[in-house]
Scaffold this active site. Structure first.
Site, PDB file in Angstrom:
ATOM      1  CG  ASP A  92      12.771 -31.195  24.659  1.00  0.00           C
ATOM      2  OD1 ASP A  92      12.684 -30.458  25.654  1.00  0.00           O
ATOM      3  OD2 ASP A  92      11.788 -31.792  24.187  1.00  0.00           O
ATOM      4  CD  GLU A 126       7.551 -32.985  28.521  1.00  0.00           C
ATOM      5  OE1 GLU A 126       8.498 -33.756  28.276  1.00  0.00           O
ATOM      6  OE2 GLU A 126       7.708 -31.853  29.015  1.00  0.00           O
TER       7      GLU A 126
HETATM    8  C1  BGC Z   1       9.746 -30.663  31.366  1.00  0.00           C
HETATM    9  C2  BGC Z   1      10.033 -29.425  32.098  1.00  0.00           C
HETATM   10  C3  BGC Z   1       9.662 -29.759  33.508  1.00  0.00           C
HETATM   11  C4  BGC Z   1      10.560 -30.873  34.017  1.00  0.00           C
HETATM   12  C5  BGC Z   1      10.186 -31.303  35.388  1.00  0.00           C
HETATM   13  C6  BGC Z   1      10.740 -31.713  31.803  1.00  0.00           C
HETATM   14  O1  BGC Z   1      10.649 -32.872  31.057  1.00  0.00           O
HETATM   15  O2  BGC Z   1       9.742 -30.398  30.027  1.00  0.00           O
HETATM   16  O3  BGC Z   1       9.374 -28.336  31.571  1.00  0.00           O
HETATM   17  O4  BGC Z   1       9.748 -28.651  34.335  1.00  0.00           O
HETATM   18  O5  BGC Z   1      10.549 -31.992  33.157  1.00  0.00           O
HETATM   19  O6  BGC Z   1      11.063 -32.248  35.904  1.00  0.00           O
HETATM   20  C1  BGC Z   2       9.581 -30.552  26.390  1.00  0.00           C
HETATM   21  C2  BGC Z   2       9.597 -29.340  25.509  1.00  0.00           C
HETATM   22  C3  BGC Z   2       9.713 -28.097  26.330  1.00  0.00           C
HETATM   23  C4  BGC Z   2      10.927 -28.183  27.227  1.00  0.00           C
HETATM   24  C5  BGC Z   2      11.079 -26.993  28.139  1.00  0.00           C
HETATM   25  C6  BGC Z   2      10.710 -30.547  27.363  1.00  0.00           C
HETATM   26  O1  BGC Z   2      10.619 -31.598  28.264  1.00  0.00           O
HETATM   27  O2  BGC Z   2       9.661 -31.715  25.602  1.00  0.00           O
HETATM   28  O3  BGC Z   2       8.451 -29.310  24.702  1.00  0.00           O
HETATM   29  O4  BGC Z   2       9.803 -26.984  25.492  1.00  0.00           O
HETATM   30  O5  BGC Z   2      10.846 -29.328  28.026  1.00  0.00           O
HETATM   31  O6  BGC Z   2      10.145 -26.983  29.135  1.00  0.00           O
END
Ligand code: BGC
Ligand code: BGC
Length: 853
Positions: free
Chosen positions: A333, A533
């Site tokens: 991840d 998240e």
């Molecule tokens: C997310 C990403 C997002 C990024 C932004 C990550 O935790 O999963 O998809 O674009 O944070 O900082």
């Molecule tokens: C998230 C995932 C996601 C990835 C890519 C992460 O922060 O936990 O679910 O697929 O970012 O965006």
């Protein structure tokens, strides 16, 4: 299987005692030397064995070994690293031999989350071409691109947005998931993408978790029954010719393992369940998914008894590969490997050694590449392990037919933009949204409504496609969307308008519930603001936005029957709202087909019922706001609405008035992302006025500071007293703080590029007035940014939002401690300023945050 867990409870307390005692606590010498991080025990024999459903193909194995023998170490290391399109160019993909790219939730071509679909396809071509240019003699290995198409192709403007998983779970209809998966795969191919980070098969057990809506259900059996269908929709059937090919593509099951079971629902937190619970609750859907052909598993951010999954070989290898029969590849991840003990985002051999096959290294890829290469060269990572990881990635690329594929824009569905949000996909999304609605209350059988009357539609969710779609919609947080960002969507209001007009009735849309003509019935659409998240993590389950409650009360006082449509990513304690509603619908996050709501709420013009309610809760609904885990099968199960609850039109059930005791103290309602809401400080924060060394807490509709330098006046904006006017006559400070010095740790939010957002209008500001905005970290610790010219420019321009990136506060003052914020907003002016303020909260930086002037 008996609960024969080998995990021993003393272990956790050992971990807490600190490094000195770690060696003494070590219980299993075979788990490494004393300087290796201590890991809890998994006994693989406790986990059922299953074989991979996919037989190895001799041709593919030959292909993979041939490639391996031609690849340099650099090419191999590149193959197992995935970079984000915001931080990598096609040229770099070529230069570093990267195997994959992704777009994170906030990354889009040209850094524009709302760019047209053609830009996606063009960029897909650019990456593909860069990776397949073999003019320097490199082997031919196309890159592939992963995206979070988690409820439809949800990063792309115009795509069909399906209900989030929590709503799909309420349908209790796994078969429909197959059609949804297929439609999503088709829309992805229009833009040339070939890999989705979906489905999430988490079993959310604590609804305080910000990702609860990504879970189909708290019931592992229901999640396990869904997994095969959604996978078959995206990937096709194992053994079929078009498995992973043609209209199908690669899926990912995530997040392995235990994401839905962390303590207090903390995202990326620690799961302390027993080994048996881990297996029987969280792993159950993985067994089903792997059997149905899941080829990619995403490692989870969470830990189990302190061991982060990204570095936890007992799960990633001993269980996943050796017991569950998984022989695809494990992707990490977003910088998740960086959370493994001893690792950083740019350096983490241990993740690879534990069984991770591809690092998701969005912005960290370049240094990670160099470090990983060095670790292979010095033997810290064996060539055998590297080869194994590379083979797993190549094997899947071969199964997908990528080696024979033409460039993205030449594939059959590419560029067929009319397929995005096409009529049949929208009809499918509407069916799913309709079936996901759960009727919680229908006193006196108010519903279904006749379409002929006068209908008032109120609430901030009524005409708001962004809000009904939730997080992971165009932007990561689902914030910043307006209706015109959804050319193929319909708001709930628009759907009601169609239905009522067709029945000869009339509608009035009014966000604040005030009407010009007294309606026969009012529908109030309200709920949670979008989030994703950890930003969605909460410490309690009280729905604390009381605007809808006020509207409902006013309507009820006038004798108008009320229907509530509640948009949320989880069950929340809404007893006060339930009491003020004659009928109440839990709609979860239905997506772009808002018309689904009217389909069910209204009779046809001829009076017949068009659709009855079909949805039944896949999560238990709480009777208090404490947020303690509440799951079907619990010993002391005491929900307000049990798992499986949901009324139909034939039910004549009267819901008696409910108690309104949230079960938590006002102080416990600390909502870490909202500080001032509708002009009032959010508990436990206080709006404080300070001058002449004295602090006055705003308690009245009109409050003056001790020496009269500043006055706070409750002022109407959309609703009664839903904002506060701050009139600075002389030098003074207004802040959000707390007498007990409560401190917030905003370090993670700062690293995650969050911003402090103020919604305000400048009523007047005298020329030359100095205004500063900042935060405090204790009495003599502050970081203040000059916003004077910013405010001058906004004078007379009406309401708007300004975002100040959190990192600005640390940058402006190196002594500022963002992990100990005692006043999340401090506004200082030397007088001559009248500012009307509605909301202060943490928000995602949508690329427009500033550092003040
Ligand atoms: C997310 C990403 C997002 C990024 C932004 C990550 O935790 O999963 O998809 O674009 O944070 O900082
Ligand atoms: C998230 C995932 C996601 C990835 C890519 C992460 O922060 O936990 O679910 O697929 O970012 O965006």
């Amino acid at each position: 299987m008996s609960d024969n867990t080998k995990y021993r409870t003393p272990l956790r307390s050992c971990l807490l005692l600190g490094s000195v005692l770690l060696a003494a606590c070590s219980q299993s010498p075979q788990q490494g030397s004393s300087d290796a991080p201590l890991q809890p025990r998994i006994e693989p024999e406790n986990w059922p064995m299953q074989a991979s459903p996919i037989a190895r193909s001799a041709a593919i194995e030959r292909k993979v070994s041939a490639l391996l023998s031609q690849m340099s170490t650099e090419q191999k290391v590149g193959q197992i690293i995935q970079a984000d399109i915001a931080s990598v160019t096609p040229q770099q993909v070529r230069q570093y031999y990267l195997g994959s790219v992704l777009n994170g939730g906030n990354s889009a071509p040209g850094r524009d989350n709302r760019v047209g679909a053609a830009a996606w396809l063009e960029l897909a071509d650019a990456f593909w071409q860069a990776s397949t240019d073999t003019s320097d003699g490199r082997p031919y290995i196309p890159v592939f691109w992963g995206t979070d198409a988690v409820h439809g192709h949800s990063n792309v403007k115009g795509a069909t947005i399906f209900p989030h998983n929590i709503g799909l779970g309420a349908m209790h209809e796994p078969q429909l998931l197959q059609a949804i998966g297929r439609a999503t795969a088709v829309e992805m191919q229009v833009t040339g993408l070939d890999w989705t980070f979906a489905p999430t098969i988490a079993v959310a057990r604590d609804d305080r978790w910000g990702r609860t809506y990504e879970s189909y259900s708290e019931d592992p059996a229901l999640v396990a029954s869904y997994a095969p269908y959604i996978l078959q929709g995206i990937q096709g059937m194992v053994g079929a010719e078009d498995f992973l090919r043609g209209e199908h593509m690669l899926a990912t099951v995530k997040h392995f393992l235990g994401d839905g079971g962390t303590v207090a629902g903390k995202d990326q937190g620690d799961n302390i369940s027993t080994e048996a619970q881990l297996r029987d609750i969280h792993a159950l859907p993985y067994y089903a998914a792997i059997k149905a052909g899941a080829r990619v598993v995403m490692a989870s951010y969470n830990s189990w008894h302190g061991s982060k999954m990204h570095g936890f070989a007992p799960m990633l290898t001993d269980v996943l590969v050796k017991r569950m029969g998984f022989d695809g590849f494990v992707v990490g991840d977003w910088n998740g490997h960086g959370q493994v003990a001893g690792c950083t985002p740019t350096n983490c051999a241990n993740a690879l050694l534990a069984g991770l096959d591809m690092y998701m290294a969005p912005d960290s890829w370049q240094t990670l590449y160099a470090n990983t290469l060095a670790q292979v060269r010095d033997g810290r990572i064996s060539m055998a392990r590297l080869d194994e990881a590379v083979s797993r990635v190549l094997r899947i690329k071969a199964e997908m037919g990528l080696f024979e594929q033409v460039r993205p824009s030449q594939r059959p569905l590419a560029g067929r933009y009319e397929l995005l949000g096409n009529a049949s996909h929208r009809a499918l999304a509407r069916e799913a949204a309709r079936k996901s609605l759960v009727l919680l209350k229908n006193n006196q059988q108010l519903l279904p409504l006749r379409a002929g009357g006068r209908v008032l539609v109120a609430g901030d969710g009524a005409d708001n496609i962004g809000k009904q779609s939730g997080g992971w919609t165009l932007s990561w947080q689902g914030s910043g969307n307006s209706n015109h960002d959804f050319p193929n969507g319909e708001s709930i209001y628009a759907g009601i308008q169609h239905a009522v007009q067709a029945g000869g009735g009339s509608t009035e849309l009014s966000e604040n519930g005030r009407f010009s003509v007294k309606p026969d019935v009012a529908i109030v659409v309200f709920g949670e603001e979008p989030y994703a998240e950890f930003i969605g993590d909460r410490s309690h389950l009280a729905f604390d936005d009381n605007r809808a409650l006020q509207i409902l009360k006013q309507l009820k006082a006038q004798g108008i029957p009320t229907v509530s449509v509640f948009l949320s990513g989880r069950p929340l304690w809404v007893n006060p709202e339930l009491n003020q509603s004659d009928a109440f619908v839990a709609a979860f996050l239905p997506g772009t087909e808002g018309g689904a709501v009217a389909d069910v709420l209204f009779r046809a013009a001829d009076g017949s019922v068009r659709y009855d309610f079909h949805g039944r809760l896949s999560f238990s609904w709480p009777d208090n706001a404490k947020g303690e885990p509440l799951n079907v099968g619990d010993a002391n199960y005491n929900p307000l609405f049990a798992y499986g609850y949901g009324l139909s039109y034939r039910d004549n059930t009267v819901l008696a008035t409910l108690h309104e005791n949230a079960g938590i103290s006002a102080a416990a309602m600390l909502n870490s992302s909202r500080y001032l809401y509708a002009g009032k400080a959010v508990t436990p924060w206080q709006l404080q006025l300070s001058d002449a060394g004295t602090i006055t807490v705003v308690a009245d509709a009109q409050q003056r500071s001790a020496a009269g330098a500043v006055t706070a006046i409750a002022t109407d904006r959309l609703q009664q007293e839903d904002s506060v006017t701050l009139r600075f006559d002389k030098a003074a400070t207004v802040r959000l703080g707390h007498a007990d010095g409560i401190a917030l740790d905003l370090a993670r939010q700062s690293n995650g590029d969050m911003a402090l957002e103020l919604e305000y209008q400048v009523v007047s500001v005298a020329a030359g007035t100095k205004v500063e905005l900042g935060m405090q970290c204790g009495d003599n610790c502050a970081s203040m940014l000059d916003i004077s010219s910013n405010l001058q420019a906004m004078q007379g321009k009406g309401w708007h939002s300004t975002r100040i990136a959190l990192r600005c506060f640390s940058q402006a003052n190196s002594n500022f401690d963002i992990s100990r914020v005692t006043q999340p907003m401090v506004l200082r002016s030397d007088g001559g300023l009248v500012l009307q303020l509605a909301n202060v909260r943490l928000a995602q930086n949508e690329g427009n945050a500033t550092c003040g002037n």
